[in-house]
Design a protein around this motif. Structure first.
Motif, PDB file in Angstrom:
ATOM      1  N   ALA A  42       0.838  -1.204   0.000  1.00 43.65           N
ATOM      2  CA  ALA A  42       0.000   0.000   0.000  1.00 43.65           C
ATOM      3  C   ALA A  42       0.872   1.253   0.000  1.00 43.65           C
ATOM      4  CB  ALA A  42      -0.929  -0.009   1.203  1.00 43.65           C
ATOM      5  N   TYR A  43       1.961   1.218   0.754  1.00 42.72           N
ATOM      6  CA  TYR A  43       2.852   2.380   0.791  1.00 42.72           C
ATOM      7  C   TYR A  43       3.518   2.592  -0.574  1.00 42.72           C
ATOM      8  CZ  TYR A  43       6.675   5.465   2.121  1.00 42.72           C
ATOM      9  OH  TYR A  43       7.547   6.522   2.179  1.00 42.72           O
ATOM     10  N   THR A  44       4.031   1.541  -1.166  1.00 41.36           N
ATOM     11  CA  THR A  44       4.716   1.661  -2.452  1.00 41.36           C
ATOM     12  C   THR A  44       3.782   2.184  -3.542  1.00 41.36           C
ATOM     13  OG1 THR A  44       6.219  -0.149  -1.876  1.00 41.36           O
ATOM     14  CG2 THR A  44       6.001   0.385  -4.208  1.00 41.36           C
ATOM     15  N   ASP A  45       2.532   1.713  -3.544  1.00 35.65           N
ATOM     16  CA  ASP A  45       1.578   2.076  -4.596  1.00 35.65           C
ATOM     17  C   ASP A  45       0.618   3.175  -4.156  1.00 35.65           C
ATOM     18  OD1 ASP A  45       2.690   0.132  -6.206  1.00 35.65           O
ATOM     19  OD2 ASP A  45       1.276  -1.415  -5.573  1.00 35.65           O
ATOM     20  N   ARG A  46       0.994   3.941  -3.128  1.00 36.00           N
ATOM     21  CA  ARG A  46       0.052   4.894  -2.542  1.00 36.00           C
ATOM     22  C   ARG A  46      -0.477   5.913  -3.543  1.00 36.00           C
ATOM     23  NH1 ARG A  46       5.184   5.815  -1.050  1.00 36.00           N
ATOM     24  NH2 ARG A  46       6.046   7.951  -1.014  1.00 36.00           N
ATOM     25  N   ALA A  47       0.332   6.300  -4.513  1.00 37.51           N
ATOM     26  CA  ALA A  47      -0.126   7.291  -5.492  1.00 37.51           C
ATOM     27  C   ALA A  47      -1.309   6.765  -6.308  1.00 37.51           C
ATOM     28  CB  ALA A  47       1.019   7.689  -6.416  1.00 37.51           C
ATOM     29  N   SER A  48      -1.364   5.455  -6.509  1.00 36.71           N
ATOM     30  CA  SER A  48      -2.426   4.887  -7.344  1.00 36.71           C
ATOM     31  C   SER A  48      -3.800   4.966  -6.685  1.00 36.71           C
ATOM     32  CB  SER A  48      -2.107   3.427  -7.690  1.00 36.71           C
ATOM     33  OG  SER A  48      -2.188   2.607  -6.531  1.00 36.71           O
ATOM     34  N   PHE A  49      -3.830   5.175  -5.370  1.00 34.04           N
ATOM     35  CA  PHE A  49      -5.114   5.236  -4.670  1.00 34.04           C
ATOM     36  C   PHE A  49      -5.707   6.642  -4.679  1.00 34.04           C
ATOM     37  CE2 PHE A  49      -2.805   1.682  -2.554  1.00 34.04           C
ATOM     38  CZ  PHE A  49      -3.614   0.659  -3.024  1.00 34.04           C
ATOM     39  N   GLY A  50      -4.936   7.626  -5.116  1.00 38.30           N
ATOM     40  CA  GLY A  50      -5.452   8.984  -5.208  1.00 38.30           C
ATOM     41  C   GLY A  50      -5.500   9.704  -3.881  1.00 38.30           C
ATOM     42  N   ASP A  51      -6.143  10.841  -3.875  1.00 36.67           N
ATOM     43  CA  ASP A  51      -6.268  11.692  -2.694  1.00 36.67           C
ATOM     44  C   ASP A  51      -7.243  11.042  -1.713  1.00 36.67           C
ATOM     45  OD1 ASP A  51      -6.694  13.642  -0.801  1.00 36.67           O
ATOM     46  OD2 ASP A  51      -7.003  15.264  -2.247  1.00 36.67           O
ATOM     47  N   LEU A  52      -6.724  10.613  -0.559  1.00 39.03           N
ATOM     48  CA  LEU A  52      -7.556   9.881   0.399  1.00 39.03           C
ATOM     49  C   LEU A  52      -8.515  10.791   1.159  1.00 39.03           C
ATOM     50  CD1 LEU A  52      -5.087   7.209   1.798  1.00 39.03           C
ATOM     51  CD2 LEU A  52      -6.745   7.008  -0.062  1.00 39.03           C
ATOM     52  N   ARG A  53      -8.468  12.087   0.881  1.00 43.65           N
ATOM     53  CA  ARG A  53      -9.505  12.957   1.443  1.00 43.65           C
ATOM     54  C   ARG A  53     -10.849  12.719   0.756  1.00 43.65           C
ATOM     55  NH1 ARG A  53      -6.157  18.488   0.987  1.00 43.65           N
ATOM     56  NH2 ARG A  53      -5.692  17.436  -1.006  1.00 43.65           N
ATOM     57  N   GLU A  54     -10.799  12.045  -0.392  1.00 43.40           N
ATOM     58  CA  GLU A  54     -12.024  11.691  -1.111  1.00 43.40           C
ATOM     59  C   GLU A  54     -12.518  10.311  -0.643  1.00 43.40           C
ATOM     60  OE1 GLU A  54     -13.661  13.548  -3.178  1.00 43.40           O
ATOM     61  OE2 GLU A  54     -12.180  15.188  -3.087  1.00 43.40           O
ATOM     62  N   PRO A  55     -13.727  10.223  -0.107  1.00 41.11           N
ATOM     63  CA  PRO A  55     -14.245   8.936   0.376  1.00 41.11           C
ATOM     64  C   PRO A  55     -14.186   7.823  -0.666  1.00 41.11           C
ATOM     65  CG  PRO A  55     -15.664  10.722   1.093  1.00 41.11           C
ATOM     66  CD  PRO A  55     -14.670  11.324   0.145  1.00 41.11           C
ATOM     67  N   ALA A  56     -14.409   8.152  -1.934  1.00 41.58           N
ATOM     68  CA  ALA A  56     -14.372   7.118  -2.970  1.00 41.58           C
ATOM     69  C   ALA A  56     -12.983   6.514  -3.097  1.00 41.58           C
ATOM     70  CB  ALA A  56     -14.813   7.715  -4.308  1.00 41.58           C
ATOM     71  N   ASN A  57     -11.955   7.332  -2.902  1.00 39.17           N
ATOM     72  CA  ASN A  57     -10.585   6.819  -2.968  1.00 39.17           C
ATOM     73  C   ASN A  57     -10.268   5.966  -1.750  1.00 39.17           C
ATOM     74  OD1 ASN A  57     -10.171   8.071  -5.409  1.00 39.17           O
ATOM     75  ND2 ASN A  57      -9.269   9.917  -4.503  1.00 39.17           N
ATOM     76  N   ARG A  58     -10.792   6.353  -0.603  1.00 38.27           N
ATOM     77  CA  ARG A  58     -10.601   5.517   0.593  1.00 38.27           C
ATOM     78  C   ARG A  58     -11.296   4.168   0.403  1.00 38.27           C
ATOM     79  NH1 ARG A  58     -11.715  10.372   3.199  1.00 38.27           N
ATOM     80  NH2 ARG A  58     -13.642   9.683   4.233  1.00 38.27           N
ATOM     81  N   ARG A  59     -12.428   4.188  -0.258  1.00 42.03           N
ATOM     82  CA  ARG A  59     -13.125   2.923  -0.516  1.00 42.03           C
ATOM     83  C   ARG A  59     -12.298   2.042  -1.451  1.00 42.03           C
ATOM     84  NH1 ARG A  59     -18.019   1.062   0.476  1.00 42.03           N
ATOM     85  NH2 ARG A  59     -18.699   3.136   1.200  1.00 42.03           N
ATOM     86  N   GLY A  60     -11.710   2.636  -2.480  1.00 45.74           N
ATOM     87  CA  GLY A  60     -10.875   1.853  -3.388  1.00 45.74           C
ATOM     88  C   GLY A  60      -9.694   1.231  -2.663  1.00 45.74           C
ATOM     89  N   LEU A  61      -9.045   2.004  -1.798  1.00 47.61           N
ATOM     90  CA  LEU A  61      -7.947   1.472  -0.994  1.00 47.61           C
ATOM     91  C   LEU A  61      -8.437   0.348  -0.085  1.00 47.61           C
ATOM     92  CD1 LEU A  61      -5.127   1.508   0.356  1.00 47.61           C
ATOM     93  CD2 LEU A  61      -5.939   3.413   1.772  1.00 47.61           C
ATOM     94  N   ALA A  62      -9.563   0.579   0.573  1.00 50.36           N
ATOM     95  CA  ALA A  62     -10.099  -0.427   1.501  1.00 50.36           C
ATOM     96  C   ALA A  62     -10.434  -1.722   0.786  1.00 50.36           C
ATOM     97  CB  ALA A  62     -11.337   0.126   2.203  1.00 50.36           C
ATOM     98  N   GLU A  63     -10.984  -1.617  -0.403  1.00 52.00           N
ATOM     99  CA  GLU A  63     -11.321  -2.829  -1.162  1.00 52.00           C
ATOM    100  C   GLU A  63     -10.072  -3.549  -1.636  1.00 52.00           C
ATOM    101  OE1 GLU A  63     -13.962  -1.288  -4.105  1.00 52.00           O
ATOM    102  OE2 GLU A  63     -15.723  -1.359  -2.759  1.00 52.00           O
TER     103      GLU A  63
END
Length: 339
Positions: A42-63
């Motif tokens: 997750a740390y290495t690919d963190r840029a691919s998850f986008g801005d985590l201030r956006e709930p949709a991006n947090r959902r993508g990371l969580a999934e």
């Protein structure tokens, strides 16, 4: 009332990290899961998850964390519940990852959480960016015993013994780095040989470091092996048995003479620094079957040193540019409310 700082178990592979994980997991306040294997990815690919201030991006990371490509399934957690907790939690990568560990601790009704993975030892900077107040417990074992044990694992099959020797060398160099950058309140080393010979005093010392009371259950980790060690990991079978010194010094029988010579030629200074006496066994490296491996070692170890140098440059770049907000944040009372 004990501390709430996260606890991370590190060490060279086959140093006893799983045994130590179980010992800490036996504590009534601490939960340490089996290897999760999603933190560094997750740390290495963190840029691919986008801005985590956006709930949709947090959902993508969580999934991604709870998906089938990670070891999330070993934790015994409800993936949907964890996804929702990450989405409603603080918008940082460390917070998302910490949510999983916190959920695992809740499964056992424990307030304190952490993680175990040998690879964290060579990746302390990412770990500390995610969890700045982490407490790190590093277990150190005789390099020759580690090499012998690594040679029996599925992931080392078909690899030259030089890979295992290089693993221990890197781990000792990373341990030295940890001692330089971390204070005594954040970093603690335990010797495998001392821990298995007399667990209680070593575990008491770890508890003092962690700010916790010692519990006698910690000295009997096998009682938890069925719960906290996935059954598919056959290489951890000894964790289901009582703590023993049977494997201390077993490299004398498990390694061939030329392998002992090669280990001591490549690891000699590090072994002596750790007060592991050299045996002087075997023929000189330029005789017998070990000579080819001796010459091959540089080809195995060299690229790994290059990786370490690149990580050093990456750390320098991080200092010269604005630091991303990555660190774990405890959830607010509102974020803990259902829904």
């Amino acid at each position: 009332m004990g501390s709430d700082r996260p606890v991370f178990v590190v060490g060279c592979p086959r140093s006893g990290t799983t045994m130590l994980q179980l010992m800490l997991h036996a504590h009534p306040r601490i939960a340490i899961p089996p290897e999760t294997r999603f933190l560094l990815g997750a740390y290495t690919d963190r840029a691919s998850f986008g801005d985590l201030r956006e709930p949709a991006n947090r959902r993508g990371l969580a999934e991604w964390i709870t998906g089938t490509r990670t070891a999330f399934g070993d934790l015994g957690l409800d993936p949907d519940a964890v996804v929702e907790e990450i989405v409603t939690g603080p918008p940082t990568l460390g917070s998302a990852l910490g949510t999983v560990f916190r959920a695992y601790a809740r499964r056992f009704d424990k307030p304190r959480w952490g993680d175990k993975r040998p690879a964290y030892l060579n990746n302390l900077v990412p770990l500390l960016r995610l969890f700045p107040d982490a407490q790190i417990v590093n277990i150190v074992r005789d390099g020759r015993d580690c090499v012998a044990s690594l040679g029996e694992t599925p992931w080392q099959q078909g690899k030259d013994v030089c890979h295992a020797i290089s693993d221990w060398a890197r781990a000792m160099d990373s341990s030295a780095y940890a001692r330089r950058i971390l204070d005594e309140d954040s970093y603690h080393e335990v010797r495998y040989e001392h821990l298995v010979a007399d667990p209680e005093p070593e575990l008491r010392a770890i508890c003092r470091f962690l700010g916790e009371e010692y519990d006698p259950a910690m000295a009997e980790p096998a009682r938890l092996a069925d719960v906290a060690v996935p059954s598919r990991k056959s290489w951890h079978r000894l964790t289901h048995e009582p703590v023993t010194t049977d494997r201390v010094g077993s490299w004398r029988e498990r390694l061939e003479p030329w392998q002992i010579t090669l280990c001591e030629a490549k690891l000699g200074s590090r072994l002596r620094e750790r007060d592991y006496p050299l045996s002087g066994a075997g023929s000189p490296w330029w005789r017998g079957p070990g000579r080819v491996h001796h010459l091959h070692y540089a080809h195995v170890d060299g690229p790994r040193r290059t990786v370490a140098a690149r990580r050093g440059l990456s750390r320098l770049r991080d200092r010269l540019r604005p630091v991303e907000e990555l660190a774990y944040r405890p959830p607010s009372p509102r974020e803990l409310l259902p829904g």
